[in-house]
Design an enzyme around this catalytic site. Structure first.
Site, PDB file in Angstrom:
ATOM      1  NE  ARG A   1      -4.324  -1.131  -0.078  1.00  0.00           N
ATOM      2  CZ  ARG A   1      -4.354  -2.320  -0.788  1.00  0.00           C
ATOM      3  NH1 ARG A   1      -3.592  -2.719  -1.644  1.00  0.00           N
ATOM      4  NH2 ARG A   1      -5.583  -2.953  -0.783  1.00  0.00           N
TER       5      ARG A   1
ATOM      6  CD  GLU B   1      -2.804   3.450  -5.227  1.00  0.00           C
ATOM      7  OE1 GLU B   1      -1.662   3.110  -4.761  1.00  0.00           O
ATOM      8  OE2 GLU B   1      -3.573   2.390  -5.663  1.00  0.00           O
TER       9      GLU B   1
ATOM     10  CG  HIS C   1      -3.039  -0.677  -6.620  1.00  0.00           C
ATOM     11  ND1 HIS C   1      -3.252   0.089  -5.415  1.00  0.00           N
ATOM     12  CD2 HIS C   1      -2.933  -1.792  -6.369  1.00  0.00           C
ATOM     13  CE1 HIS C   1      -3.610  -0.633  -4.526  1.00  0.00           C
ATOM     14  NE2 HIS C   1      -3.377  -2.009  -5.046  1.00  0.00           N
TER      15      HIS C   1
HETATM   16  C1  GLV Z   1      -5.083  -5.042  -4.071  1.00  0.00           C
HETATM   17  O1  GLV Z   1      -4.212  -4.086  -3.731  1.00  0.00           O
HETATM   18  C2  GLV Z   1      -5.841  -5.616  -3.261  1.00  0.00           C
HETATM   19  O2  GLV Z   1      -5.871  -5.326  -1.839  1.00  0.00           O
HETATM   20  O3  GLV Z   1      -6.692  -6.539  -3.573  1.00  0.00           O
END
Ligand code: GLV
Length: 334
Positions: free
Chosen positions: A246, A275, A296
Site C-alpha cells: 500500500r 494514489e 496498482h
Molecule cells: C490490491 O491491492 C488488493 O488489496 O486487492
C-alpha cells in the site's frame, strides 16, 4: 427495482461476479471509470435502501456510508486489502465485511518479481532508449544493472504474499532475509524445504543488508510510514526498493529525499501515496533510472481479477443470506 434485496456495486467488476449477483438480487452498478465520490455512494445507498454494497479499494467506506442505508447487511470489497473499510464501525453496526484473500497471492508475487526485474535490469529505460532512436549499436556497458541471481532479497512481512515472493527467490539462488512482527517458523521451514535460503532477522537488518527490499505488509496505523527516512538511509546505496503493498507504507517525502540524495539506487512502486499520482506530482519527475511507477496492477491477471469478482459476489451473497462469509475481513483482522 423489484422487492428483491438490492446490491450497490461501485464499479463494473468482471462479469462472473456481477452475473452471480444479478441472478438473485437487484443490482445497480456505478458504470463510470472514475470512482463515485463518498457523497455519491451515500446517495445511492440511501436512495436504493441497499442491503449489500460491493466496493473497491478506492472507496472510503466509513460510518457515514454505512449509515446511509439502514438495511445494509454486508460490505464486500473487491480486494484483499481492507484498510479503506472502517471495520470497527461495521462491527458496531453488525454489518459483515468480506474481502478476497488467497486468490491474488501468487499473481501479486509474480508482479512483484516482474517489477523487481524491471528495475534491476532497466527494462523501461531500455524501451525508451530504443523508442528514442538512440540504439546505434551493441555497447558493452549500455544500461547495465545489478544481477538478481545470487543477490540478497529482503522481505518486510512474510504473510501470504511475502511468502510467495520468497518462494520464487529459490529459482534465482538468492539469500532471503525477512522481518515480521513474529518469526514464522512453519513458513520458514516450508520455504527452506523448497530450496529457499531464508533467515528471520530484525527489520533494521533487512534494510541494511539487502540488495532488494520488497514490502509486503497490510496498511494499518503501525505500518503507515514504516519505510521512512531512517530505513531508506540505512539501505545500501546500490539497493532497490519495491513496494506492491500500500502506498502509505512508504513515506513519499522520505523516498523523494532518498532518490534525490542517492541513498538508494532506484525504486519500483506499484502503489503510491497519494494514489493515483496526479500528473504534476514530484514522483513523476524522476526518470526510470531512479523510479518506475505502475498503476496498482499487482493483482491484475485476467484469471485473478475474475476470481476476485466471484469471491466478492460470494461474500455479498453469504452476507445477504445471513450466512458466515467465506472470507470475512473482520475474522481475518482478529
Ligand atoms: C490490491 O491491492 C488488493 O488489496 O486487492
Amino acid at each position: 427495482m423489484t422487492n428483491k434485496p438490492t446490491v450497490y456495486v461501485t464499479r463494473e467488476i468482471p462479469a462472473p461476479g456481477l452475473e452471480q449477483l444479478k441472478e438473485s438480487y437487484d443490482v445497480e452498478v456505478w458504470s463510470e471509470k472514475r470512482p463515485p465520490s463518498k457523497e455519491q455512494i451515500i446517495d445511492r445507498l440511501s436512495e436504493l435502501e441497499a442491503d449489500g454494497l460491493v466496493c473497491l479499494l478506492t472507496d472510503d467506506i466509513d460510518a457515514t456510508v454505512m449509515d446511509a442505508s439502514s438495511n445494509l447487511e454486508v460490505i464486500s470489497t473487491y480486494s484483499v486489502g481492507y484498510d479503506h473499510v472502517d471495520l470497527a464501525a461495521a462491527t458496531e453496526r453488525d454489518i459483515a465485511v468480506g474481502h478476497t484473500p488467497g486468490v491474488l497471492t501468487e499473481t501479486t508475487a509474480d508482479f512483484t518479481w516482474s517489477l523487481l526485474a524491471t528495475c534491476a535490469r532497466r527494462t523501461v529505460e531500455g524501451y525508451e532508449y530504443v523508442r528514442d532512436d538512440k540504439w546505434e549499436t551493441w555497447q558493452p556497458e549500455l544500461l547495465t544493472g545489478p544481477d538478481i541471481h545470487g543477490a540478497t532479497l529482503g522481505i518486510v512481512g512474510l504473510g501470504n504474499i511475502g511468502n510467495a515472493v520468497a518462494k520464487r527467490a529459490a529459482g534465482f539462488d538468492m539469500t532471503v532475509l525477512y522481518s515480521d512482527v513474529q518469526q514464522r517458523e512453519e513458513a520458514e521451514q516450508q520455504l527452506a524445504e523448497s530450496g529457499v535460503d531464508i533467515t528471520h532477522v530484525d527489520q533494521e537488518k533487512v534494510f541494511r543488508q539487502s540488495d532488494f527490499v520488497s514490502v509486503h505488509v497490510p496498511l494499518f496505523e503501525a505500518t503507515r510510514g514504516l519505510v521512512g527516512e531512517e530505513e531508506l538511509r540505512s539501505m545500501k546505496e546500490s539497493a532497490i526498493l519495491i513496494n506492491t503493498s500500500r502506498g502509505p507504507v512508504v513515506e513519499t517525502a522520505s523516498l523523494i529525499k532518498a532518490l534525490d540524495q542517492d541513498w538508494i539506487e532506484r525504486a519500483g512502486l506499484d502503489v503510491t501515496d497519494p494514489e493515483p499520482l496526479p500528473a504534476d506530482h514530484e514522483l513523476l519527475e524522476y526518470a526510470p533510472e531512479k523510479l518506475v511507477v505502475t498503476p496498482h496492477l499487482a493483482s491484475a491477471s485476467i484469471e485473478t481479477r475474475q476470481k476476485m469478482a466471484e469471491m466478492a459476489a460470494e461474500n455479498a451473497i453469504a452476507g445477504l443470506q445471513s450466512n458466515p462469509l467465506p472470507n470475512s475481513a473482520i475474522e481475518d483482522d482478529h
